[in-house]
Scaffold this motif. Sequence first.
Motif: not given
Length: 120
Positions: A32, A36, A16, A10-12, A50, A8, A55, A29, A21, A18
């Motif tokens: 995802q 997380e 991105f 790294e995604r943020e 990713i 999470k 990422a 989703k 990503f 959810q």
Amino acid sequence: MSIGRRLKEERERLGFTQPAFAGLAETTKKSQIDYEKDATQPKAGYLAAIAEAGADVQYIVTGVHTNRALSGDEQELLALFRAATAEVQATIMAGLKGGVCLSSGAGRQNQRGDDDQRSA
């Protein structure tokens, strides 16, 4: 920190949502969200996808950042240091530990400045 929490993070960091990503890895989703929440673990194909988006998969899995977290200058310095001879590496380390500037005689200039201040 868990894999899901690092994922999470790294995604943020990459900005991105959810769904976006998840779309990078052609998953849902819900998958995802499950990753997380640590309900399920991501598979290698997902991690590879990713990684292509930037990422830091090593960090997600192990909690240890890769060199991607380094700036361009830091990456270049590390590559040059690793390619240098042991003697050059020792000189660099001595310079960094002692705060010595080794370029263009600036270290000598700084030393003279320090001496001048002590005698004043």
